[in-house]
Design a protein around this motif. Structure first.
Motif, PDB file in Angstrom:
ATOM      1  N   ASP A   1      21.643   5.885 -42.497  1.00 51.74           N
ATOM      2  CA  ASP A   1      20.844   6.067 -41.291  1.00 51.74           C
ATOM      3  C   ASP A   1      21.622   6.779 -40.186  1.00 51.74           C
ATOM      4  OD1 ASP A   1      18.410   5.110 -42.081  1.00 51.74           O
ATOM      5  OD2 ASP A   1      18.728   3.072 -41.363  1.00 51.74           O
ATOM      6  N   PHE A   2      22.861   7.113 -40.467  1.00 46.38           N
ATOM      7  CA  PHE A   2      23.648   7.921 -39.534  1.00 46.38           C
ATOM      8  C   PHE A   2      23.898   9.287 -40.150  1.00 46.38           C
ATOM      9  CE2 PHE A   2      27.765   9.736 -38.435  1.00 46.38           C
ATOM     10  CZ  PHE A   2      27.620   9.888 -37.069  1.00 46.38           C
ATOM     11  N   PHE A   3      23.787  10.320 -39.311  1.00 48.71           N
ATOM     12  CA  PHE A   3      24.081  11.676 -39.759  1.00 48.71           C
ATOM     13  C   PHE A   3      24.976  12.320 -38.720  1.00 48.71           C
ATOM     14  CE2 PHE A   3      22.861  16.263 -39.975  1.00 48.71           C
ATOM     15  CZ  PHE A   3      23.410  16.515 -41.235  1.00 48.71           C
ATOM     16  N   TYR A   4      26.164  12.705 -39.144  1.00 47.92           N
ATOM     17  CA  TYR A   4      27.116  13.279 -38.205  1.00 47.92           C
ATOM     18  C   TYR A   4      26.639  14.629 -37.690  1.00 47.92           C
ATOM     19  CZ  TYR A   4      31.205  15.620 -36.330  1.00 47.92           C
ATOM     20  OH  TYR A   4      32.055  16.313 -35.511  1.00 47.92           O
ATOM     21  N   VAL A   5      26.606  14.752 -36.389  1.00 47.37           N
ATOM     22  CA  VAL A   5      26.298  16.009 -35.717  1.00 47.37           C
ATOM     23  C   VAL A   5      27.324  16.194 -34.618  1.00 47.37           C
ATOM     24  CG1 VAL A   5      24.631  17.291 -34.319  1.00 47.37           C
ATOM     25  CG2 VAL A   5      23.826  15.826 -36.168  1.00 47.37           C
ATOM     26  N   PRO A   6      28.053  17.293 -34.638  1.00 48.02           N
ATOM     27  CA  PRO A   6      28.992  17.510 -33.540  1.00 48.02           C
ATOM     28  C   PRO A   6      28.245  17.670 -32.230  1.00 48.02           C
ATOM     29  CG  PRO A   6      28.792  19.480 -34.887  1.00 48.02           C
ATOM     30  CD  PRO A   6      28.048  18.394 -35.599  1.00 48.02           C
ATOM     31  N   MET A   7      28.855  17.204 -31.165  1.00 45.13           N
ATOM     32  CA  MET A   7      28.250  17.382 -29.857  1.00 45.13           C
ATOM     33  C   MET A   7      28.334  18.840 -29.441  1.00 45.13           C
ATOM     34  SD  MET A   7      26.826  14.653 -29.042  1.00 45.13           S
ATOM     35  CE  MET A   7      26.450  14.868 -27.308  1.00 45.13           C
TER      36      MET A   7
ATOM     37  N   GLN B   1      31.884   7.591 -36.955  1.00 47.03           N
ATOM     38  CA  GLN B   1      32.200   8.953 -36.532  1.00 47.03           C
ATOM     39  C   GLN B   1      31.760   9.123 -35.086  1.00 47.03           C
ATOM     40  OE1 GLN B   1      30.346  10.624 -40.327  1.00 47.03           O
ATOM     41  NE2 GLN B   1      32.001  12.090 -39.980  1.00 47.03           N
ATOM     42  N   PRO B   2      32.368  10.033 -34.354  1.00 49.68           N
ATOM     43  CA  PRO B   2      32.236  10.014 -32.890  1.00 49.68           C
ATOM     44  C   PRO B   2      30.862  10.355 -32.335  1.00 49.68           C
ATOM     45  CG  PRO B   2      33.459  11.941 -33.600  1.00 49.68           C
ATOM     46  CD  PRO B   2      33.312  11.077 -34.805  1.00 49.68           C
ATOM     47  N   SER B   3      30.052  11.105 -33.068  1.00 47.87           N
ATOM     48  CA  SER B   3      28.771  11.528 -32.507  1.00 47.87           C
ATOM     49  C   SER B   3      27.812  11.871 -33.624  1.00 47.87           C
ATOM     50  CB  SER B   3      28.958  12.757 -31.602  1.00 47.87           C
ATOM     51  OG  SER B   3      29.464  13.851 -32.344  1.00 47.87           O
ATOM     52  N   GLY B   4      26.525  11.832 -33.298  1.00 44.57           N
ATOM     53  CA  GLY B   4      25.549  12.218 -34.308  1.00 44.57           C
ATOM     54  C   GLY B   4      24.176  11.691 -34.016  1.00 44.57           C
ATOM     55  N   ASN B   5      23.334  11.724 -35.050  1.00 46.03           N
ATOM     56  CA  ASN B   5      21.953  11.249 -34.975  1.00 46.03           C
ATOM     57  C   ASN B   5      21.845   9.926 -35.713  1.00 46.03           C
ATOM     58  OD1 ASN B   5      21.451  13.647 -33.693  1.00 46.03           O
ATOM     59  ND2 ASN B   5      20.446  14.618 -35.438  1.00 46.03           N
ATOM     60  N   PHE B   6      21.229   8.963 -35.066  1.00 48.73           N
ATOM     61  CA  PHE B   6      21.079   7.627 -35.630  1.00 48.73           C
ATOM     62  C   PHE B   6      19.609   7.359 -35.902  1.00 48.73           C
ATOM     63  CE2 PHE B   6      24.976   7.655 -33.289  1.00 48.73           C
ATOM     64  CZ  PHE B   6      25.837   6.781 -33.927  1.00 48.73           C
ATOM     65  N   THR B   7      19.340   6.632 -36.981  1.00 51.67           N
ATOM     66  CA  THR B   7      18.001   6.152 -37.285  1.00 51.67           C
ATOM     67  C   THR B   7      18.082   4.645 -37.433  1.00 51.67           C
ATOM     68  OG1 THR B   7      17.373   8.192 -38.427  1.00 51.67           O
ATOM     69  CG2 THR B   7      16.074   6.236 -38.916  1.00 51.67           C
ATOM     70  N   GLY B   8      17.129   3.932 -36.855  1.00 55.04           N
ATOM     71  CA  GLY B   8      17.170   2.480 -36.960  1.00 55.04           C
ATOM     72  C   GLY B   8      15.908   1.851 -36.418  1.00 55.04           C
ATOM     73  N   VAL B   9      15.838   0.540 -36.571  1.00 56.49           N
ATOM     74  CA  VAL B   9      14.715  -0.241 -36.055  1.00 56.49           C
ATOM     75  C   VAL B   9      15.077  -0.709 -34.654  1.00 56.49           C
ATOM     76  CG1 VAL B   9      13.221  -2.238 -36.397  1.00 56.49           C
ATOM     77  CG2 VAL B   9      14.071  -0.954 -38.375  1.00 56.49           C
ATOM     78  N   VAL B  10      14.160  -0.492 -33.727  1.00 59.30           N
ATOM     79  CA  VAL B  10      14.377  -0.805 -32.307  1.00 59.30           C
ATOM     80  C   VAL B  10      13.831  -2.188 -31.979  1.00 59.30           C
ATOM     81  CG1 VAL B  10      13.538  -0.254 -29.986  1.00 59.30           C
ATOM     82  CG2 VAL B  10      14.497   1.540 -31.420  1.00 59.30           C
ATOM     83  N   TYR B  11      14.638  -2.952 -31.253  1.00 52.23           N
ATOM     84  CA  TYR B  11      14.195  -4.200 -30.630  1.00 52.23           C
ATOM     85  C   TYR B  11      14.604  -4.133 -29.165  1.00 52.23           C
ATOM     86  CZ  TYR B  11      13.995  -5.586 -35.525  1.00 52.23           C
ATOM     87  OH  TYR B  11      13.720  -5.630 -36.863  1.00 52.23           O
ATOM     88  N   VAL B  12      13.748  -4.606 -28.281  1.00 48.40           N
ATOM     89  CA  VAL B  12      14.066  -4.610 -26.854  1.00 48.40           C
ATOM     90  C   VAL B  12      14.129  -6.052 -26.387  1.00 48.40           C
ATOM     91  CG1 VAL B  12      13.371  -3.865 -24.555  1.00 48.40           C
ATOM     92  CG2 VAL B  12      12.960  -2.382 -26.522  1.00 48.40           C
TER      93      VAL B  12
END
Length: 515
Positions: free
Chosen positions: A252-258, A223-234
């Motif tokens: 881990d994705f939640f759609y949020v309109p911009m 989906q085009p936009s939203g809030n993501f949750t995940g494990v970060v690696y740099v």
């Protein structure tokens, strides 16, 4: 006798100096010894032992520590975790607020035996702390080093912008992080799925969302936009450093309109003009489209929490000395033009300064004599706070605003104090919207007020513009779709009586981009 007292005084002063010097020299290394009685070390401390080369782990190398404990945040059940790596996060025993850190443990296939919320104790001796593909991790251990002591532990979720993560990789790597209000760059077509690498842009920078072919959600459309949750690696170093970001499950994705495209955005303000008679404070807006205010009215609110002890039960409509309302019901402005809302003085910097053309002013009001529109706001000599607690500005579409109305744009600035939000019940606060500063959700949790969730005091413009200075808010706004290409920053522009309008309408001002 006097000589003896002087000698004793010299002795105590010398002792104090020696202690102070010892303490200052010792402070940097104190963290090496602050382990629990059971010999556990935190990720925060273990990371500080890494100096850029492989470190063989044994008690002598890490201040006597023998083990580490933490909560698992990686999840292999959906097939999208980094093969072999357990991502484990913990905080220091002393509970310092900023000590949450993560480290990955490479234990091969055994990593899949553990799920988020599992509490593990891991013996470190025989392991090696090293970077592999840019990720700091402990290698050389087997499953026999791991003891699961509990399950279902609460996982602390951090929220961070991409530029913050890149600036502080040690703080976020191998932890669970929410990246909010992000879009895909480029915008995905209707048939694009998660599989592969996708670029996320949250207005602060970018992250690579990586989805393995083995992930159960690999072929799920995005989906085009939203809030993501995940494990970060740099990964990478220097200018090649980038964020590799892995969702654990499709949830881990939640759609949020911009953000809705706002017809006008807050681009600056004058809180402390060179005048003592009031009526010269104002807010600068940038129009993102042509506006006829008679046909399409708007409302502008200011918020002053000076001396506030009660929570705003009516939100932006609280009135009295807390909020002041302007109704914009006449005048017009063209796309890309700046316009001004505020006192009837209509000058750039107080009573003796340059006159700002009347066409630039929308519904000016002598707020020192006239209450706010619809009775919201007492007469005041201090429309915009210039010291003390946090203060705010918001613009709404229409004039019939309720405590549940959502602003089009909103900022807060100033100090950290003030009774601006309570979780209740009942819950009271000043509603925000999705902006360059604020998110209305953290993951899937709503946070529609300033002061709630990740919309904490750090999201304000910190401090006040200097006296007799215009607060210039420079950013880049997407005029076609709404939202921010680059975030606003606050700069103080010193004003005099002869300052010209160009001083506050050019050079580092908020600009529009046609996107």
């Amino acid at each position: 006798m006097l000589l003896m007292m002087k000698n004793k005084l010299k002795y105590f002063l010398l002792l104090a100096v020696v202690v102070a010097i010892y303490t200052s020299c010792k402070r940097e290394d104190d963290y090496r010894y602050k382990f629990s009685e059971a010999g556990f070390i935190s990720n925060f401390d273990l990371r500080r032992y890494y100096k850029g080369s492989d470190l063989s782990l044994n008690p002598g190398a890490i201040g006597g520590a023998i083990s580490i404990r933490g909560v698992v945040v990686s999840d292999f059940r959906s097939g999208n975790s980094v093969p072999g790596l357990i991502a484990l996060q913990n905080s220091r025993i002393n509970g310092s607020a900023d000590s949450l850190r993560g480290i990955s443990f490479n234990v091969g296939a055994a990593a899949a035996d553990y799920i988020p919320g599992d509490s593990l104790h891991i013996k470190l001796e025989g392991g090696v702390l090293k970077k592999v593909d840019g990720i700091l991790q402990v290698t050389g251990l087997t499953s026999s080093a791991i003891t699961k002591v509990a399950s279902g532990r609460t996982i602390k979720l951090q929220a961070a912008n991409t530029n913050t993560i890149l600036a502080n990789p040690d703080r976020y790597e191998s932890t669970l992080v929410a990246i909010n209000n992000a879009v895909y760059d480029p915008e995905p077509a209707s048939n694009v799925v998660y599989l592969g690498d996708k670029i996320l842009n949250d207005g602060f920078g970018t992250a690579t969302l990586r989805t393995s072919a083995s992930a159960t959600f690999a072929n799920t459309p995005v989906q085009p936009s939203g809030n993501f949750t995940g494990v970060v690696y740099v990964t990478g170093t220097g200018t090649s450093k980038k964020i590799e970001y892995r969702m654990r499950t499709v949830d881990d994705f939640f759609y949020v309109p911009m953000p809705k495209l706002s017809a006008a955005i807050i681009s600056g303000f004058l809180a402390d003009p060179n005048s003592t008679d009031g009526n010269y404070e104002y807010i600068q807006f940038l129009a993102t489209r042509d506006i006829d205010f008679a046909a399409t009215p708007f409302s502008v609110y200011t918020n002053n929490n000076a001396g506030a002890t009660a929570f705003p039960s009516q939100g932006w409509n609280t009135g009295a000395l807390r909020t002041y309302k302007f109704n914009l019901t006449s005048g017009s402005v063209k796309k890309g033009q700046f316009f001004y809302v505020g006192g009837a003085g209509q000058r750039i910097n107080g009573s003796a300064s340059t006159v700002v053309p009347a066409s630039k002013w929308i519904s000016p009001v002598d707020y020192t004599k006239v209450p706010g529109a619809n009775g919201i706001g007492d007469v005041t000599s201090n429309l915009l706070a210039n010291s003390g607690n946090v203060a705010g500005i918001a613009i709404f579409e229409g004039t019939n605003i309720t405590p549940n109305s959502v602003p089009l744009d909103v900022i807060f600035y100033g100090g950290a104090g003030g009774s601006f939000y309570t979780a209740g019940p009942p819950e009271y606060g000043f509603r925000i919207t999705i902006t360059d500063k604020f998110a209305t959700y953290a993951g899937k949790v709503p946070q529609e007020y300033y002061g709630k969730g990740t919309n904490d005091i750090s999201k304000r413009f910190v401090g006040f513009p200097t006296a007799i200075s215009f607060a210039k808010l420079g950013g880049v706004y997407k005029a076609a779709k709404g939202g921010w290409e680059s975030v606003r920053t606050m700069t103080s522009v010193a004003l005099t009586n002869t300052s010209a309008l160009s001083d506050i309408e050019t050079g580092g001002v908020t600009a529009l981009v046609e996107k």
